[in-house]
Motif scaffolding. Structure first.
Motif, PDB file in Angstrom:
ATOM      1  N   SER A   1      -1.217   8.668   4.059  1.00 17.16           N
ATOM      2  CA  SER A   1      -1.634   9.419   2.870  1.00 17.16           C
ATOM      3  C   SER A   1      -2.778   8.683   2.189  1.00 17.16           C
ATOM      4  O   SER A   1      -2.923   7.465   2.343  1.00 17.16           O
ATOM      5  CB  SER A   1      -0.455   9.576   1.900  1.00 17.16           C
ATOM      6  OG  SER A   1       0.637  10.224   2.536  1.00 17.16           O
ATOM      7  N   PRO A   2      -3.604   9.389   1.408  1.00 12.41           N
ATOM      8  CA  PRO A   2      -4.737   8.742   0.744  1.00 12.41           C
ATOM      9  C   PRO A   2      -4.285   7.633  -0.210  1.00 12.41           C
ATOM     10  O   PRO A   2      -3.311   7.777  -0.947  1.00 12.41           O
ATOM     11  CB  PRO A   2      -5.384   9.900  -0.027  1.00 12.41           C
ATOM     12  CG  PRO A   2      -4.964  11.132   0.694  1.00 12.41           C
ATOM     13  CD  PRO A   2      -3.584  10.847   1.186  1.00 12.41           C
ATOM     14  N   LEU A   3      -5.022   6.528  -0.191  1.00 15.27           N
ATOM     15  CA  LEU A   3      -4.755   5.400  -1.078  1.00 15.27           C
ATOM     16  C   LEU A   3      -5.463   5.614  -2.409  1.00 15.27           C
ATOM     17  O   LEU A   3      -6.617   6.045  -2.452  1.00 15.27           O
ATOM     18  CB  LEU A   3      -5.244   4.097  -0.436  1.00 15.27           C
ATOM     19  CG  LEU A   3      -5.130   2.832  -1.284  1.00 15.27           C
ATOM     20  CD1 LEU A   3      -3.678   2.394  -1.393  1.00 15.27           C
ATOM     21  CD2 LEU A   3      -5.989   1.715  -0.699  1.00 15.27           C
TER      22      LEU A   3
ATOM     23  N   LEU B   1      -3.110   4.280   6.899  1.00 14.39           N
ATOM     24  CA  LEU B   1      -2.158   4.950   6.013  1.00 14.39           C
ATOM     25  C   LEU B   1      -2.052   6.424   6.352  1.00 14.39           C
ATOM     26  O   LEU B   1      -3.028   7.053   6.754  1.00 14.39           O
ATOM     27  CB  LEU B   1      -2.586   4.774   4.557  1.00 14.39           C
ATOM     28  CG  LEU B   1      -2.722   3.335   4.055  1.00 14.39           C
ATOM     29  CD1 LEU B   1      -3.262   3.310   2.632  1.00 14.39           C
ATOM     30  CD2 LEU B   1      -1.376   2.614   4.114  1.00 14.39           C
TER      31      LEU B   1
ATOM     32  N   HIS C   1       0.985   2.684  -3.416  1.00 17.74           N
ATOM     33  CA  HIS C   1      -0.253   3.272  -3.941  1.00 17.74           C
ATOM     34  C   HIS C   1      -0.802   4.387  -3.056  1.00 17.74           C
ATOM     35  O   HIS C   1      -1.959   4.789  -3.194  1.00 17.74           O
ATOM     36  CB  HIS C   1      -1.283   2.167  -4.136  1.00 17.74           C
ATOM     37  CG  HIS C   1      -0.820   1.105  -5.087  1.00 17.74           C
ATOM     38  ND1 HIS C   1      -0.806   1.267  -6.456  1.00 17.74           N
ATOM     39  CD2 HIS C   1      -0.281  -0.127  -4.851  1.00 17.74           C
ATOM     40  CE1 HIS C   1      -0.309   0.189  -7.030  1.00 17.74           C
ATOM     41  NE2 HIS C   1       0.016  -0.677  -6.075  1.00 17.74           N
ATOM     42  N   SER C   2       0.055   4.875  -2.168  1.00 20.52           N
ATOM     43  CA  SER C   2      -0.357   6.019  -1.336  1.00 20.52           C
ATOM     44  C   SER C   2       0.742   7.078  -1.309  1.00 20.52           C
ATOM     45  O   SER C   2       0.943   7.751  -0.308  1.00 20.52           O
ATOM     46  CB  SER C   2      -0.694   5.554   0.084  1.00 20.52           C
ATOM     47  OG  SER C   2       0.399   4.876   0.679  1.00 20.52           O
TER      48      SER C   2
ATOM     49  N   SER D   1      -3.234  -2.623  -6.059  1.00 16.32           N
ATOM     50  CA  SER D   1      -3.106  -2.330  -4.634  1.00 16.32           C
ATOM     51  C   SER D   1      -3.652  -3.531  -3.863  1.00 16.32           C
ATOM     52  O   SER D   1      -4.771  -3.980  -4.115  1.00 16.32           O
ATOM     53  CB  SER D   1      -3.878  -1.055  -4.267  1.00 16.32           C
ATOM     54  OG  SER D   1      -5.230  -1.118  -4.708  1.00 16.32           O
TER      55      SER D   1
ATOM     56  N   PRO E   1     -10.422   2.786   3.213  1.00 18.00           N
ATOM     57  CA  PRO E   1      -9.613   3.086   4.407  1.00 18.00           C
ATOM     58  C   PRO E   1     -10.170   2.449   5.677  1.00 18.00           C
ATOM     59  O   PRO E   1      -9.406   1.930   6.513  1.00 18.00           O
ATOM     60  CB  PRO E   1      -9.643   4.615   4.483  1.00 18.00           C
ATOM     61  CG  PRO E   1      -9.871   5.064   3.079  1.00 18.00           C
ATOM     62  CD  PRO E   1     -10.788   4.033   2.498  1.00 18.00           C
TER      63      PRO E   1
ATOM     64  N   LEU F   1       0.807  -1.226   0.000  1.00 16.84           N
ATOM     65  CA  LEU F   1       0.000   0.000   0.000  1.00 16.84           C
ATOM     66  C   LEU F   1       0.837   1.271   0.000  1.00 16.84           C
ATOM     67  O   LEU F   1       0.348   2.331  -0.388  1.00 16.84           O
ATOM     68  CB  LEU F   1      -0.955  -0.025   1.191  1.00 16.84           C
ATOM     69  CG  LEU F   1      -1.888  -1.249   1.222  1.00 16.84           C
ATOM     70  CD1 LEU F   1      -2.785  -1.215   2.447  1.00 16.84           C
ATOM     71  CD2 LEU F   1      -2.720  -1.338  -0.061  1.00 16.84           C
ATOM     72  N   THR F   2       2.102   1.178   0.429  1.00 16.07           N
ATOM     73  CA  THR F   2       2.986   2.339   0.344  1.00 16.07           C
ATOM     74  C   THR F   2       3.101   2.813  -1.100  1.00 16.07           C
ATOM     75  O   THR F   2       3.077   4.014  -1.394  1.00 16.07           O
ATOM     76  CB  THR F   2       4.377   2.002   0.897  1.00 16.07           C
ATOM     77  OG1 THR F   2       4.263   1.714   2.288  1.00 16.07           O
ATOM     78  CG2 THR F   2       5.358   3.139   0.691  1.00 16.07           C
TER      79      THR F   2
END
Length: 280
Positions: free
Chosen positions: A264-266, A262, A42-43, A208, A251, A39-40
């Motif tokens: 930041s927004p995904l 996260l 994609h965020s 993702s 989220p 997920l990093t």
């Protein structure tokens, strides 16, 4: 590294001694606690293979990671506990093309203990094994409803499994990945770590995803889907349910189901993977 904090993160409560029982428990507890996720990517972030950063991400911030992160950090923990650990390079077989990924496509671990060798992997997805596999036998190794084997061929080893619907003495074996026992270093994986974050030929760039082993099953988020699998028992068959997710739901699902929050927004992503130009 704060070893006790790491052990608490994975819910390990037994004696942390360099023995086989502890290795098996540590391996399984890691898979039940630390998601396999990208997920990093994609965020808005980038994965950096620096041990203190991985420790902060997985232990302090209670995130997961892909193979370089989860297995890399797990190798550090095992070494701190007194285990003899060797980093190995694996090549994952693509279900789409039937070919393997390039060298250093996958980071796995060999643990040498009391004259025996064990394959450890807490950084793989759905076909992954829950407890270490013996590298000293080519025979079937049962883990619950699943059966694995490690087939040697000259200098190469092939990790294979029988899918849930195909197990038994007459079942076919499907290859998961191949590897050698040549010792590797963290630095050897840096180029492929960047490749998997930027190449349209990599599942980690195209989709993702987040998946974690559960007692009796597995939970997987991918793109805009949540897939729940209940493993078969003597009385039941394999059960799979899929829930379609709206972007605004994701989220909350990640936080509630995986414990992942996260910074930041995904940006959800589920694109087709481009076959690589070079086939192995």
């Amino acid at each position: 590294m704060d070893v006790q904090r790491y052990l608490s993160r994975i819910g390990f409560a037994g004696p942390a001694e360099a023995g086989l029982d502890a290795l098996r428990s540590l391996h399984t507890r890691h898979l039940l606690s630390v998601p396999f996720e990208n997920l990093t990517v994609h965020s808005g972030g980038r994965v950096q293979l620096h041990p203190p950063l991985l420790y902060d991400k997985i232990v302090n911030r209670r995130r997961g990671g892909f193979c370089y992160e989860n297995n890399g950090l797990f190798s550090w923990l095992l070494q701190e506990l007194g285990f003899q650990v060797t980093l190995l390079s694996g090549q994952v077989k693509s279900q789409k093309t039937g070919f393997y990924g390039p060298p250093f496509d996958h980071l796995i671990l060999m643990v040498s203990l009391d004259g025996q060798r064990w394959l450890c992997d807490v950084g793989f997805g759905v076909p992954g094994f829950s407890a270490p596999l013996s590298l000293d036998t080519s025979g079937p190794q049962e883990q619950g409803h699943r059966v694995y084997r490690i087939r040697p061929d000259k200098e190469m080893f092939f990790l294979e499994w029988q899918r849930e619907e195909n197990s038994g003495a007459d079942g076919d074996w499907a290859e998961i990945y191949k590897f050698t026992l040549e010792p590797r270093r963290w630095e050897d994986f840096l180029e492929m770590c960047q490749y998997h974050q930027s190449s349209p030929c990599s599942i980690f760039f195209c989709k993702s995803l987040c998946t974690v082993l559960k007692p009796g099953g597995r939970l997987t988020y991918i793109g805009r889907r949540l897939i729940r699998v209940v493993f078969p028992t003597e009385a039941t068959e394999l059960e799979t349910t899929t829930r379609e997710l709206k972007d605004e739901e994701i989220p909350g699902v990640l936080a509630e189901e995986f414990g992942v929050v996260l910074n930041s927004p995904l940006i959800p992503k589920d694109e087709a993977i481009t076959p690589p130009p070079v086939m192995y």
